[in-house]
Design an enzyme around this catalytic site. Structure first.
Site, PDB file in Angstrom:
ATOM      1  N   GLY A  10       0.834  -1.198   0.000  1.00 52.18           N
ATOM      2  CA  GLY A  10       0.000   0.000   0.000  1.00 52.18           C
ATOM      3  C   GLY A  10       0.864   1.241   0.000  1.00 52.18           C
ATOM      4  O   GLY A  10       1.990   1.234  -0.498  1.00 52.18           O
ATOM      5  N   CYS A  11       0.355   2.300   0.584  1.00 53.72           N
ATOM      6  CA  CYS A  11       1.064   3.571   0.634  1.00 53.72           C
ATOM      7  C   CYS A  11       2.408   3.415   1.338  1.00 53.72           C
ATOM      8  O   CYS A  11       2.480   2.889   2.449  1.00 53.72           O
ATOM      9  CB  CYS A  11       0.213   4.614   1.354  1.00 53.72           C
ATOM     10  SG  CYS A  11       1.058   6.186   1.582  1.00 53.72           S
ATOM     11  N   PHE A  12       3.469   3.893   0.702  1.00 53.16           N
ATOM     12  CA  PHE A  12       4.789   3.717   1.301  1.00 53.16           C
ATOM     13  C   PHE A  12       4.978   4.501   2.587  1.00 53.16           C
ATOM     14  O   PHE A  12       5.813   4.150   3.412  1.00 53.16           O
ATOM     15  CB  PHE A  12       5.932   3.966   0.318  1.00 53.16           C
ATOM     16  CG  PHE A  12       5.877   5.178  -0.562  1.00 53.16           C
ATOM     17  CD1 PHE A  12       5.338   6.382  -0.155  1.00 53.16           C
ATOM     18  CD2 PHE A  12       6.414   5.111  -1.837  1.00 53.16           C
ATOM     19  CE1 PHE A  12       5.329   7.495  -0.982  1.00 53.16           C
ATOM     20  CE2 PHE A  12       6.420   6.216  -2.686  1.00 53.16           C
ATOM     21  CZ  PHE A  12       5.868   7.409  -2.252  1.00 53.16           C
TER      22      PHE A  12
END
Length: 174
Positions: A10-12
């Site tokens: 997902g979002c880093f």
């Protein structure tokens, strides 16, 4: 001594924040991997047309934390059964992916997923690929949660992952 692991869940910002909590982790760099253009920008990756994934590259000391322990935290802090999405973030750039650096990492990741499959109602869709290329994300993405703890997205999505790591993996914390 240092080794490298690369994962995307997902979002880093969220994955970076969770991994930075661990003892033995020296650095965590948010970036992009896969894809078919060199040096992609965040805007290009977010367009969903480059086939890059948001990932983090983790430099760690294997005498203090093992690769399998990094995988344990990785799987505990995202849903590996979600195809091309995590929470509110949708698109192939948010896919669950492990990018291996060695044959040993690949074997460890494959065995870990096989053992973990029985713990989920749905199949694990995490991809395992050999890392070919990694590009650091723009500077403003680095240490994003640390620099922006009151950001609404961070409070809603990164903070719970950090708290889960702190509560679940107390013996592995810095």
């Amino acid at each position: 001594m240092s080794e490298t692991a690369t994962v995307g869940g997902g979002c880093f910002w969220c994955t970076e924040a969770a991994m930075k909590e661990l003892a033995g982790v020296n650095t965590v760099t948010s970036g992009y991997a896969g894809g078919d253009i060199d040096n992609p920008t965040y805007k290009q990756v977010c367009s969903g047309t480059t086939d890059h994934a948001e990932v983090v590259q983790i430099e760690y000391d294997p005498t203090k934390i093992e690769y399998s322990e990094l995988l344990e935290v990785f799987f505990a802090t995202h849903d590996p059964t979600q195809l091309n999405r995590q929470g509110p973030d949708v698109g192939t750039q948010y896919r669950s992916i492990i990018l291996t650096h060695t044959a040993e990492q690949r074997a460890t990741a494959e065995a870990y997923i096989e053992a973990l499959n029985d713990h989920y109602d749905d199949a694990i869709v995490t991809e395992i690929e050999s890392l070919e290329r990694f590009w650091s994300a723009e500077e403003y993405h680095q240490d994003y949660f640390e620099k922006n703890p009151s950001d609404a997205y961070c409070r809603m999505h990164a903070q719970p992952k950090v708290e889960k790591v702190r509560e679940t993996f107390t013996e592995k914390l810095t």
